[in-house]
Every structure is written in structure tokens, then in C-alpha cells.
Write a protein that holds these residues in place. Structure first.
Motif, PDB file in Angstrom:
ATOM      1  N   PRO A 104       0.855  -1.188   0.000  1.00  0.00           N
ATOM      2  CA  PRO A 104       0.000   0.000   0.000  1.00  0.00           C
ATOM      3  C   PRO A 104       0.890   1.236   0.000  1.00  0.00           C
ATOM      4  N   PRO A 105       0.595   2.227  -0.838  1.00  0.00           N
ATOM      5  CA  PRO A 105       1.497   3.371  -0.975  1.00  0.00           C
ATOM      6  C   PRO A 105       1.719   4.128   0.319  1.00  0.00           C
ATOM      7  N   ASP A 106       0.696   4.232   1.185  1.00  0.00           N
ATOM      8  CA  ASP A 106       0.875   5.030   2.394  1.00  0.00           C
ATOM      9  C   ASP A 106       1.904   4.401   3.336  1.00  0.00           C
ATOM     10  N   ARG A 107       1.924   3.073   3.432  1.00  0.00           N
ATOM     11  CA  ARG A 107       2.900   2.417   4.303  1.00  0.00           C
ATOM     12  C   ARG A 107       4.308   2.514   3.710  1.00  0.00           C
ATOM     13  N   ALA A 108       4.396   2.418   2.397  1.00  0.00           N
ATOM     14  CA  ALA A 108       5.696   2.564   1.752  1.00  0.00           C
ATOM     15  C   ALA A 108       6.245   3.972   2.006  1.00  0.00           C
ATOM     16  N   VAL A 121      15.967  -0.202   9.715  1.00  0.00           N
ATOM     17  CA  VAL A 121      14.940  -1.075   9.128  1.00  0.00           C
ATOM     18  C   VAL A 121      14.236  -1.861  10.232  1.00  0.00           C
ATOM     19  N   ASN A 122      14.988  -2.315  11.216  1.00  0.00           N
ATOM     20  CA  ASN A 122      14.389  -3.068  12.336  1.00  0.00           C
ATOM     21  C   ASN A 122      13.370  -2.234  13.091  1.00  0.00           C
ATOM     22  N   THR A 123      13.745  -1.001  13.380  1.00  0.00           N
ATOM     23  CA  THR A 123      12.851  -0.138  14.144  1.00  0.00           C
ATOM     24  C   THR A 123      11.595   0.180  13.344  1.00  0.00           C
ATOM     25  N   ILE A 124      11.768   0.394  12.055  1.00  0.00           N
ATOM     26  CA  ILE A 124      10.600   0.666  11.208  1.00  0.00           C
ATOM     27  C   ILE A 124       9.680  -0.552  11.172  1.00  0.00           C
ATOM     28  N   ALA A 125      10.285  -1.740  11.078  1.00  0.00           N
ATOM     29  CA  ALA A 125       9.476  -2.966  11.036  1.00  0.00           C
ATOM     30  C   ALA A 125       8.653  -3.102  12.313  1.00  0.00           C
ATOM     31  N   THR A 126       9.277  -2.825  13.437  1.00  0.00           N
ATOM     32  CA  THR A 126       8.558  -2.900  14.714  1.00  0.00           C
ATOM     33  C   THR A 126       7.438  -1.871  14.755  1.00  0.00           C
ATOM     34  N   HIS A 127       7.743  -0.658  14.309  1.00  0.00           N
ATOM     35  CA  HIS A 127       6.761   0.426  14.333  1.00  0.00           C
ATOM     36  C   HIS A 127       5.553   0.109  13.437  1.00  0.00           C
ATOM     37  N   LEU A 128       5.825  -0.457  12.265  1.00  0.00           N
ATOM     38  CA  LEU A 128       4.745  -0.731  11.314  1.00  0.00           C
ATOM     39  C   LEU A 128       4.107  -2.107  11.535  1.00  0.00           C
ATOM     40  N   GLY A 129       4.726  -2.906  12.409  1.00  0.00           N
ATOM     41  CA  GLY A 129       4.165  -4.229  12.686  1.00  0.00           C
ATOM     42  C   GLY A 129       4.321  -5.197  11.523  1.00  0.00           C
ATOM     43  N   CYS A 130       5.453  -5.098  10.840  1.00  0.00           N
ATOM     44  CA  CYS A 130       5.700  -6.003   9.713  1.00  0.00           C
ATOM     45  C   CYS A 130       7.143  -6.502   9.776  1.00  0.00           C
ATOM     46  N   VAL A 135       9.637  -4.152   5.071  1.00  0.00           N
ATOM     47  CA  VAL A 135      10.118  -2.766   5.093  1.00  0.00           C
ATOM     48  C   VAL A 135      11.055  -2.517   3.919  1.00  0.00           C
ATOM     49  N   GLN A 136      11.934  -3.476   3.657  1.00  0.00           N
ATOM     50  CA  GLN A 136      12.857  -3.298   2.533  1.00  0.00           C
ATOM     51  C   GLN A 136      12.087  -3.217   1.214  1.00  0.00           C
ATOM     52  N   ARG A 137      11.020  -3.971   1.127  1.00  0.00           N
ATOM     53  CA  ARG A 137      10.171  -3.915  -0.086  1.00  0.00           C
ATOM     54  C   ARG A 137       9.501  -2.536  -0.181  1.00  0.00           C
ATOM     55  N   TYR A 138       9.021  -2.061   0.963  1.00  0.00           N
ATOM     56  CA  TYR A 138       8.404  -0.728   0.994  1.00  0.00           C
ATOM     57  C   TYR A 138       9.412   0.333   0.516  1.00  0.00           C
ATOM     58  N   LEU A 139      10.648   0.212   1.028  1.00  0.00           N
ATOM     59  CA  LEU A 139      11.650   1.224   0.706  1.00  0.00           C
ATOM     60  C   LEU A 139      11.996   1.186  -0.789  1.00  0.00           C
ATOM     61  N   ARG A 140      12.047  -0.011  -1.346  1.00  0.00           N
ATOM     62  CA  ARG A 140      12.314  -0.108  -2.801  1.00  0.00           C
ATOM     63  C   ARG A 140      11.159   0.497  -3.586  1.00  0.00           C
TER      64      ARG A 140
END
Ligand code: SF4
Length: 143
Positions: A104-108, A121-130, A135-140
Motif C-alpha cells: 500500500p502506498p501510504d505504508r511505503a 529497518v528493524n525499528t521501522i518494522a517494529t513500528h509498522l508491525g511487519c 520494510v525493505q520492499r516498501y523502501l524499494r
């Protein structure tokens, strides 16, 4: 004993667990109270009793889903659902987990914003619950 064939015919259920794993799905695990290091041997396989426990575990599919959901595919370790890293690679390929749907674009964008702000990346994953992989896919996707 460590045979991934138990996944055959349960692909949809496994996908659902990967995407919507709940605490209760794992709470019924047959290894509750068992030393988790048993499933992370320094070398070789866990002992036969440990793998036999997995074969009869009511949370086996959820346990496998947990690993596929959270681990880095390039650094799989330990045994989940009675399957080792190579078996989980095969299951991931069978499910085509390497060709995920676009995020979903908003999470990316949120992931990209946090990364720009210096979050790991770890902290973002925890924050977003994924997972970190997600997260790496979102960032790409947001690049
Ligand atoms: S399948 Fe997973 S949850 Fe079940 S006994 Fe094995 S390691 Fe524990």
C-alpha cells in the motif's frame, strides 16, 4: 520427519497466517516451555524428539508462517514448523513469496519517511508491525 509436504493443499491457509498471524495461533504450540535453543542447534538437525514434537504440533503451520513472515530470506536459521532453512526456501518458492504484491502506498511512504529520519529497518518494522523484508520492499517501492 522434516518434510515440507504437509504444506501441500494448505497453501491458502499458510498465506493467510503469513499475512494475519495472531498470538493465539502460536499459543497452542506443542513446545511451550521447551528450551527454544533445541530448535536452533549450532550444527545439524534438532534431536528426533524435538522434530517429532513439531510433526504433531497443532501450531505447526502458524510456526512456519511466523518464520516466513519475519525472517530475512537470505539469513534463515533454526527450525520452524519442523522445517529447516532449505525446506523453508522451498516453501517460500512454492508460495512465490519472492514476488509479493505491491505494498500500500501510504505504508511505503511512511517507511521511506522514517528511514530518511534515520530510523533503522528493524525499528521501522517494529513500528509498522511487519517484517524487515517487508520494510525493505516498501523502501524499494518508495524509492
Ligand atoms: S512446530 Fe513450531 S511451535 Fe510447534 S513444536 Fe515445532 S517449533 Fe514448536
Amino acid at each position: 520427519m522434516h518434510n515440507p509436504n504437509f504444506v501441500i493443499g494448505r497453501e491458502r491457509q499458510l498465506r493467510n497466517l503469513i499475512n494475519h498471524l495472531g498470538k493465539n495461533d502460536i499459543a497452542i504450540a506443542a513446545c511451550v516451555g521447551v528450551d527454544p535453543d533445541i530448535y536452533h542447534p549450532e550444527q545439524g538437525l534438532p534431536n528426533e524428539l524435538a522434530l517429532a514434537r513439531c510433526a504433531g504440533c497443532p501450531a505447526r503451520l502458524a510456526c512456519l508462517a511466523l518464520a516466513l513472515r519475519t525472517e530475512d530470506p537470505e539469513a534463515r536459521a533454526g527450525w520452524y514448523g519442523g522445517l529447516g532453512p532449505a525446506d523453508r526456501d522451498n516453501v517460500a518458492a512454492h508460495l512465490r513469496l519472492d514476488t509479493p504484491e505491491p505494498p500500500p502506498p501510504d505504508r511505503a511512504l511512511e517507511a521511506a519517511r522514517l528511514r530518511t529520519a534515520g530510523w533503522t529497518v528493524n525499528t521501522i518494522a517494529t513500528h509498522l508491525g511487519c517484517s524487515r523484508r517487508t520494510v525493505q520492499r516498501y523502501l524499494r517501492a518508495a524509492a
